[in-house]
Design a protein around this motif. Sequence first.
Motif, PDB file in Angstrom:
ATOM      1  N   GLU A  92      -8.496   8.365  -5.925  1.00  0.00           N
ATOM      2  CA  GLU A  92      -7.868   7.043  -6.023  1.00  0.00           C
ATOM      3  C   GLU A  92      -8.070   6.452  -7.427  1.00  0.00           C
ATOM      4  OE1 GLU A  92      -8.805   8.240  -3.200  1.00  0.00           O
ATOM      5  OE2 GLU A  92      -7.259   7.572  -1.796  1.00  0.00           O
ATOM      6  N   GLY A 135       0.828   5.352   0.293  1.00  0.00           N
ATOM      7  CA  GLY A 135       0.001   6.488   0.695  1.00  0.00           C
ATOM      8  C   GLY A 135       0.158   7.668  -0.249  1.00  0.00           C
ATOM      9  N   GLY A 136      -0.666   8.678  -0.037  1.00  0.00           N
ATOM     10  CA  GLY A 136      -0.667   9.852  -0.906  1.00  0.00           C
ATOM     11  C   GLY A 136       0.705  10.494  -1.050  1.00  0.00           C
ATOM     12  N   LYS A 138       0.852  -1.196   0.000  1.00  0.00           N
ATOM     13  CA  LYS A 138       0.000   0.000   0.000  1.00  0.00           C
ATOM     14  C   LYS A 138       0.885   1.243   0.000  1.00  0.00           C
ATOM     15  CE  LYS A 138      -2.045   3.605   2.121  1.00  0.00           C
ATOM     16  NZ  LYS A 138      -1.586   4.617   3.070  1.00  0.00           N
ATOM     17  N   THR A 193      -7.313  14.326  -2.221  1.00  0.00           N
ATOM     18  CA  THR A 193      -8.616  14.139  -1.556  1.00  0.00           C
ATOM     19  C   THR A 193      -9.063  15.444  -0.899  1.00  0.00           C
ATOM     20  OG1 THR A 193      -7.932  11.865  -1.172  1.00  0.00           O
ATOM     21  CG2 THR A 193      -9.919  12.596  -0.019  1.00  0.00           C
ATOM     22  N   SER A 226      -3.271   5.225  -2.645  1.00  0.00           N
ATOM     23  CA  SER A 226      -4.100   6.367  -2.243  1.00  0.00           C
ATOM     24  C   SER A 226      -4.122   7.372  -3.398  1.00  0.00           C
ATOM     25  CB  SER A 226      -3.503   7.047  -1.015  1.00  0.00           C
ATOM     26  OG  SER A 226      -3.520   6.180   0.076  1.00  0.00           O
ATOM     27  N   ALA A 227      -4.874   8.445  -3.179  1.00  0.00           N
ATOM     28  CA  ALA A 227      -4.901   9.531  -4.164  1.00  0.00           C
ATOM     29  C   ALA A 227      -3.552  10.262  -4.116  1.00  0.00           C
ATOM     30  CB  ALA A 227      -6.033  10.483  -3.815  1.00  0.00           C
ATOM     31  N   TYR A 239      -9.249   3.113   0.159  1.00  0.00           N
ATOM     32  CA  TYR A 239     -10.209   4.124   0.615  1.00  0.00           C
ATOM     33  C   TYR A 239     -11.622   3.948   0.068  1.00  0.00           C
ATOM     34  CZ  TYR A 239     -11.851   9.065   1.202  1.00  0.00           C
ATOM     35  OH  TYR A 239     -12.536  10.227   1.498  1.00  0.00           O
ATOM     36  N   ARG A 282     -11.565   9.136   6.116  1.00  0.00           N
ATOM     37  CA  ARG A 282     -10.259   9.698   5.767  1.00  0.00           C
ATOM     38  C   ARG A 282      -9.127   8.798   6.269  1.00  0.00           C
ATOM     39  NH1 ARG A 282      -9.798  14.767   3.793  1.00  0.00           N
ATOM     40  NH2 ARG A 282      -7.932  13.790   2.954  1.00  0.00           N
ATOM     41  N   GLY A 283      -8.132   8.657   5.424  1.00  0.00           N
ATOM     42  CA  GLY A 283      -6.987   7.807   5.777  1.00  0.00           C
ATOM     43  C   GLY A 283      -7.267   6.321   5.618  1.00  0.00           C
ATOM     44  N   GLY A 284      -8.406   5.991   4.989  1.00  0.00           N
ATOM     45  CA  GLY A 284      -8.865   4.604   4.955  1.00  0.00           C
ATOM     46  C   GLY A 284      -8.125   3.650   4.022  1.00  0.00           C
ATOM     47  N   SER A 285      -7.125   4.127   3.299  1.00  0.00           N
ATOM     48  CA  SER A 285      -6.417   3.218   2.380  1.00  0.00           C
ATOM     49  C   SER A 285      -5.660   2.109   3.106  1.00  0.00           C
ATOM     50  CB  SER A 285      -5.419   3.992   1.519  1.00  0.00           C
ATOM     51  OG  SER A 285      -6.095   4.841   0.645  1.00  0.00           O
TER      52      SER A 285
HETATM   53  N1  LIG Z   1      -6.919   9.573  -0.042  1.00  0.00           N
HETATM   54  C1  LIG Z   1      -7.658   9.286   1.166  1.00  0.00           C
HETATM   55  C2  LIG Z   1      -7.319   7.938   1.744  1.00  0.00           C
HETATM   56  C3  LIG Z   1      -5.955   7.726   2.335  1.00  0.00           C
HETATM   57  O1  LIG Z   1      -5.742   6.756   3.054  1.00  0.00           O
HETATM   58  O2  LIG Z   1      -4.978   8.594   2.040  1.00  0.00           O
HETATM   59  P1  LIG Z   1      -3.453   8.558   2.667  1.00  0.00           P
HETATM   60  O3  LIG Z   1      -2.945   7.134   2.500  1.00  0.00           O
HETATM   61  O4  LIG Z   1      -2.673   9.550   1.849  1.00  0.00           O
HETATM   62  O5  LIG Z   1      -3.544   8.911   4.127  1.00  0.00           O
HETATM   63  C4  LIG Z   1      -7.506  10.416   2.181  1.00  0.00           C
HETATM   64  O6  LIG Z   1      -6.790  11.381   1.915  1.00  0.00           O
HETATM   65  O7  LIG Z   1      -8.134  10.362   3.211  1.00  0.00           O
END
Ligand SMILES: N[C@@H](CC(=O)OP(=O)(O)O)C(=O)O
Length: 446
Positions: A125, A7-8, A5, A43, A37-38, A186, A200-203
């Motif tokens: 995403e 992250g952004g 995984k 996001t 993630s995006a 996410y 939020r942060g669900g990836s």
């Molecule tokens: N893109 C979503 C999901 C996510 O998990 O993002 P990141 O991995 O960047 O925390 C968010 O910003 O909430």
Amino acid sequence: MIVLKFGGSSVADAACMRQVAGLVQAALSKAPLVVLSAMGKTTNGLFDAAKAAEAGDLAAAMECQRALMAAHRKAAEELFDGAVPESLDVALTDLFGELELLLRGVALLRELSPRSMDAIASLGERLSTRIFAAFVGGTWVDARTVLRTDDVFGEAVPQQDAIRTLAAEHLAPRLGAGRSVVTQGYIGATEDGLTTTLGRGGSDYSAALFGAALGAEEVQIWTDVEGVLTCDPRIVPEALPIPDLSFAEAAELAAFGAKVLHPATIQPAVEARIPVTVRHTQKPEGRFTTISAEVRTGRPITALANRGPVTVLTVSSTRMLAQSGFLARLFEVFGRRGVSVDLVATAEVSVSLTVEADVPLKPLLQDLAVFATVEVHEDRAIIAAVGERLKSTPGLGAQLLTALGDINVEMISMGANEINLSLVVKGESTAEALRRLHRVLVGGAA
Ligand SMILES: N[C@@H](CC(=O)OP(=O)(O)O)C(=O)O
Ligand SMILES: Nc1ncnc2c1ncn2[C@@H]1O[C@H](COP(=O)(O)OP(=O)(O)O)[C@@H](O)[C@H]1O
């Protein structure tokens, strides 16, 4: 197979995506499922665009849309040295067309339901994975065909049995040594195919859910730090990476604010006993954290986390209710109003408890006023010390309070699970409290 995984921060631009592609290539023999993630803060940009549209400011919404489009097109152009494949070009045009339609709809109605917000938020995403899959040559899978959830838009609950069945159907046949499959974190969908998000942060949570459904040998969370650190590095720069964490410690740290892991991530991994590692995308050879069922750290305090702002409510009985009757009545109110309580400290006929700062207090206070008086203290923060031997190490409480010196502690709660001791301080004291505690109690732990 393994789950990777990113992250952004790891896919923020073309250079980052190249680095990620290198890591995916290096893992090809392990049949990787890549969960993205995006890009960067996309996001947030989508939320801003949606809010502008809801306010009726279509021009501002379109401006956000254009900025996002420019950033994604720039990344694609750079990755393909100006020769973006036609299929990717068409996909990006379609996705930005969809975003524009959604924003126009919201602006026309001046109404942004959680359901519409999820449809808009999902674009981040869907865009990042289209670009990355084309670049790395992986198979793109729409996570919404696998990650089945309920219909609580914005905070959807995954349905793990359905996810297992759908993963076997849509993901497993595509996975194999020598190739990669790319999908979105996410986002998910209801049984009726409506788009949802996991919050939020669900990836990270998505990655763990996919890993558990597919029986992965490991879930790797790639980010911009060398693992889970002993404290939030933005507040305590001398925080150190923790080599190993038990599932319980990791879950507790995530729940109490260590942003590096989504709080729900650990649960599917625990159930499937899959190790989770947290690694630095730009320093793949560097240090990292392993979180697994086998780990027994045995440290008094492993790390600190903080969460805030929270509100402290001190509720005292106005009637001579017995304590049991009072507590039952009190929690019935919170249950009925759907407000979750984080920390609780009780006295004979008064109770202090913390709730999230954004909880609507008015209806709650009205209900409580029938049998109690309530003092409200806003702008507080919870500091949690987490460690496997926290409860069984004599003198730790005294050390903790001594380390805090003149910082006033308004509430203390020793978690029922033995590994968490939480303190409530004024919001403005949080950073200094963390620095003092870290210096004295955690600095040498890792
Ligand atoms: N893109 C979503 C999901 C996510 O998990 O993002 P990141 O991995 O960047 O925390 C968010 O910003 O909430
Ligand atoms: N205890 C901690 N350990 C590591 N990072 C932490 C901790 N607490 C907070 N963080 C923050 O979490 C960030 C990583 O999470 P996030 O920004 O969501 O990453 P990503 O974009 O990769 O999902 C780090 O850059 C760091 O600032």
